[in-house]
Design a protein around this motif. Structure first.
Motif, PDB file in Angstrom:
ATOM      1  N   ALA A  10      46.755  26.524  41.777  1.00  0.00           N
ATOM      2  CA  ALA A  10      47.240  27.243  42.960  1.00  0.00           C
ATOM      3  C   ALA A  10      47.607  28.649  42.507  1.00  0.00           C
ATOM      4  N   PRO A  11      47.422  29.636  43.380  1.00  0.00           N
ATOM      5  CA  PRO A  11      47.770  30.992  42.966  1.00  0.00           C
ATOM      6  C   PRO A  11      49.255  31.130  42.694  1.00  0.00           C
ATOM      7  N   ASP A  12      49.594  32.000  41.764  1.00  0.00           N
ATOM      8  CA  ASP A  12      50.995  32.274  41.458  1.00  0.00           C
ATOM      9  C   ASP A  12      51.206  33.794  41.491  1.00  0.00           C
ATOM     10  N   PRO A  13      51.592  34.309  42.650  1.00  0.00           N
ATOM     11  CA  PRO A  13      51.738  35.768  42.766  1.00  0.00           C
ATOM     12  C   PRO A  13      53.116  36.280  42.331  1.00  0.00           C
ATOM     13  N   SER A  14      53.911  35.441  41.635  1.00  0.00           N
ATOM     14  CA  SER A  14      55.315  35.819  41.404  1.00  0.00           C
ATOM     15  C   SER A  14      55.456  37.083  40.550  1.00  0.00           C
ATOM     16  N   ALA A  15      54.436  37.423  39.751  1.00  0.00           N
ATOM     17  CA  ALA A  15      54.562  38.631  38.903  1.00  0.00           C
ATOM     18  C   ALA A  15      53.989  39.873  39.589  1.00  0.00           C
ATOM     19  N   ALA A  16      53.537  39.734  40.835  1.00  0.00           N
ATOM     20  CA  ALA A  16      52.944  40.889  41.537  1.00  0.00           C
ATOM     21  C   ALA A  16      54.040  41.715  42.198  1.00  0.00           C
ATOM     22  N   ARG A  17      54.215  42.934  41.715  1.00  0.00           N
ATOM     23  CA  ARG A  17      55.243  43.831  42.282  1.00  0.00           C
ATOM     24  C   ARG A  17      54.681  45.240  42.399  1.00  0.00           C
ATOM     25  N   LEU A  18      55.066  45.941  43.440  1.00  0.00           N
ATOM     26  CA  LEU A  18      54.594  47.318  43.647  1.00  0.00           C
ATOM     27  C   LEU A  18      54.883  48.165  42.414  1.00  0.00           C
ATOM     28  N   GLY A  19      53.880  48.934  41.983  1.00  0.00           N
ATOM     29  CA  GLY A  19      54.098  49.883  40.889  1.00  0.00           C
ATOM     30  C   GLY A  19      54.234  49.238  39.528  1.00  0.00           C
ATOM     31  N   ASP A  20      53.802  47.987  39.395  1.00  0.00           N
ATOM     32  CA  ASP A  20      53.979  47.255  38.135  1.00  0.00           C
ATOM     33  C   ASP A  20      52.640  46.651  37.715  1.00  0.00           C
ATOM     34  N   ARG A  21      52.133  47.065  36.528  1.00  0.00           N
ATOM     35  CA  ARG A  21      50.815  46.559  36.136  1.00  0.00           C
ATOM     36  C   ARG A  21      50.881  45.468  35.065  1.00  0.00           C
ATOM     37  N   ALA A  31      45.864  55.462  34.233  1.00  0.00           N
ATOM     38  CA  ALA A  31      45.907  55.538  35.707  1.00  0.00           C
ATOM     39  C   ALA A  31      44.567  55.032  36.226  1.00  0.00           C
ATOM     40  N   TYR A  32      44.552  53.824  36.746  1.00  0.00           N
ATOM     41  CA  TYR A  32      43.309  53.277  37.302  1.00  0.00           C
ATOM     42  C   TYR A  32      43.297  53.585  38.795  1.00  0.00           C
ATOM     43  N   LEU A  33      42.469  54.567  39.190  1.00  0.00           N
ATOM     44  CA  LEU A  33      42.460  55.048  40.583  1.00  0.00           C
ATOM     45  C   LEU A  33      41.077  54.856  41.191  1.00  0.00           C
ATOM     46  N   ASN A  34      40.509  53.702  40.873  1.00  0.00           N
ATOM     47  CA  ASN A  34      39.138  53.409  41.300  1.00  0.00           C
ATOM     48  C   ASN A  34      39.042  52.123  42.107  1.00  0.00           C
ATOM     49  N   HIS A  35      40.104  51.785  42.841  1.00  0.00           N
ATOM     50  CA  HIS A  35      40.047  50.537  43.623  1.00  0.00           C
ATOM     51  C   HIS A  35      39.091  50.640  44.803  1.00  0.00           C
ATOM     52  N   HIS A 377      46.281  51.535  44.006  1.00  0.00           N
ATOM     53  CA  HIS A 377      46.612  50.288  44.724  1.00  0.00           C
ATOM     54  C   HIS A 377      48.008  49.854  44.296  1.00  0.00           C
ATOM     55  N   TRP A 378      48.374  48.614  44.650  1.00  0.00           N
ATOM     56  CA  TRP A 378      49.770  48.218  44.421  1.00  0.00           C
ATOM     57  C   TRP A 378      50.227  48.297  42.958  1.00  0.00           C
ATOM     58  N   PRO A 379      49.354  48.095  41.949  1.00  0.00           N
ATOM     59  CA  PRO A 379      49.908  48.156  40.583  1.00  0.00           C
ATOM     60  C   PRO A 379      50.170  49.578  40.066  1.00  0.00           C
ATOM     61  N   ASN A 380      49.671  50.619  40.757  1.00  0.00           N
ATOM     62  CA  ASN A 380      49.858  51.982  40.259  1.00  0.00           C
ATOM     63  C   ASN A 380      51.300  52.443  40.465  1.00  0.00           C
TER      64      ASN A 380
END
Ligand SMILES: Cc1ncc(COP(=O)(O)O)c(C=O)c1O
Length: 396
Positions: A10-21, A31-35, A377-380
């Motif tokens: 099952a997916p676990d998105p708990s480590a997904a946070r804005l501005g956090d890679r 800086a990955y700006l190619n989404h 995107h959200w990790p930037n």
């Protein structure tokens, strides 16, 4: 484990946070700006792929039902993301394939007119041209750029007044980043008796979009850009009630298609076709691609598309003035904004050469059709921006 068990992953998105890679620890560019091109694969995506490969390595066909259930879970997530019902979605191989399948399946009448837009990615033009050649339709080309203003909408209304069966438009233009005024386009099209097909690969995952609220009739979207999945997995939304002619059909397009595998005497070729979008799922599917997609979509869902959109706008707000100061001309619209910030480079400079030089300095961006295109995107993180500007200055 029995073949009817729920998927063990099952997916676990708990480590997904804005501005956090954190989930992208292997990413080479600072800086990955190619989404808007292809997203990097997160640790969660790789975990989903690994789980499926391990499962099939161990159980072979017994894994099938588990991952079929996983795809139904994904279908529900994708439907929720765009405000649709799960049965309105078909899981297909690419955005292009969603357009091809719709273009082949709509019940055309010879002479029907299709309005397309010059400046769009060819995905949303070529299949309509081929349908025109096959079914005797007429394709009318308007200018995509003009959709940012009243003049473009007036031109569309004028064209629609001559009669049209369909308007094919992107939710976000791939090179300028213009978020097309979909509500207005749908309103004009429906008032003239036309349906609307939306290529949404540059929008879903970063720009909030609700097919029901907008009244969109068909929408196609691939995984590998703003949905942050892998190439080769996409979905097509077909509004419930829209009629599809079964011109693109295979063994899984029929009602009850797998019964003959489990019961003797059930091998038949005359079962009725499914009546919803799932008719277009014709045979074996890109199972790995759709496992990857659920992992990435769960992260987007956990953060929320509205929050991602705001975050990305703040990134653009920080980057854009520094570029304008250096002689770039921004194509960002005052209100019709997206995840893409596109700028024309100063006279005498070449966007492709600047993008290459930036890449060498750890900034990944693209240069479609002479623009420099930044697509965070959200990790930037916002604190990347001063370093991006330093890298640009170092390019000379
Ligand atoms: C607006 C748009 N549509 C379609 C595509 C292609 O999608 P696919 O390769 O999934 O067919 C792209 C970019 O690759 C795009 O920017």
């Amino acid at each position: 484990m029995s073949p009817t068990d729920e998927p063990g992953w099952a997916p676990d998105p708990s480590a997904a946070r804005l501005g956090d890679r954190t989930l992208f620890e292997g990413l080479a560019s600072f800086a990955y700006l190619n989404h808007a091109a292809i997203s990097p694969m997160s640790r969660e995506v790789r975990r989903a792929l690994g789980a499926m490969m391990d499962d099939y390595a161990r159980d072979g066909v017994d894994s099938f039902l588990r991952w079929q259930r996983q795809r139904e879970r994904l279908r529900g997530r994708l439907a929720a993301l765009i405000g649709a019902a799960p049965a309105e979605l078909a899981l297909l191989p690419s955005t292009t394939r969603t357009v091809v399948d719709a273009a082949l399946s709509i019940p055309w009448r010879a002479g029907d007119r299709v309005v397309c837009f010059a400046g769009e990615f060819p995905t949303n033009v070529t299949p309509w041209q081929r349908a025109a050649a096959t079914f005797g339709l007429e394709v009318v080309m308007l200018e995509a750029d003009s959709l940012g203003g009243e003049r473009g909408l007036a031109r569309l209304a004028e064209e629609l007044s001559r009669g049209a069966r369909l308007v094919a438009v992107s939710a976000v233009e791939f090179q300028t980043g213009l978020a097309t005024p979909l509500a207005e386009i749908v309103r004009l099209a429906h008032a003239a008796g036309a349906e609307v097909f939306v290529d949404a690969i540059q929008a879903v995952g970063v720009v909030p979009l609700d097919v029901r609220a907008l009244g969109v009739d068909y929408l196609g979207c691939g995984s590998h850009k703003w949905l942050m999945g892998a190439e080769g997995a996409a979905f097509l939304y077909v509004r419930a009630g829209a009629e599809l002619v079964p011109r693109v059909a295979g063994w899984l397009s029929h009602e009850d298609p797998t019964r003959f595998l489990f019961e003797p005497g059930q091998l038949r070729y005359d079962r009725p076709f499914k009546r919803d979008a799932t008719m277009l799922e014709t045979g074996a599917i890109n199972a790995l691609g759709f496992a990857a997609l659920e992992a990435s979509v769960a992260c987007i869902e956990a953060i929320g598309v509205a929050a991602i959109f705001e975050h990305v706008q703040r990134y653009h707000d920080a980057l854009e003035p520094a570029l304008i100061e250096r002689g770039f001309a921004s194509e960002r619209h005052p209100t019709l904004r997206s995840g893409i910030l596109s700028l024309r480079p100063p006279a005498g400079t070449d966007a492709a050469a600047i993008a290459r030089a930036l890449r060498e300095r750890g900034v990944a961006c693209s240069s479609p059709d002479g623009r420099l295109r930044f697509a965070p995107h959200w990790p930037n993180a916002l604190d990347e921006v001063p370093r991006v500007i330093d890298a640009l200055d170092a390019c000379g």
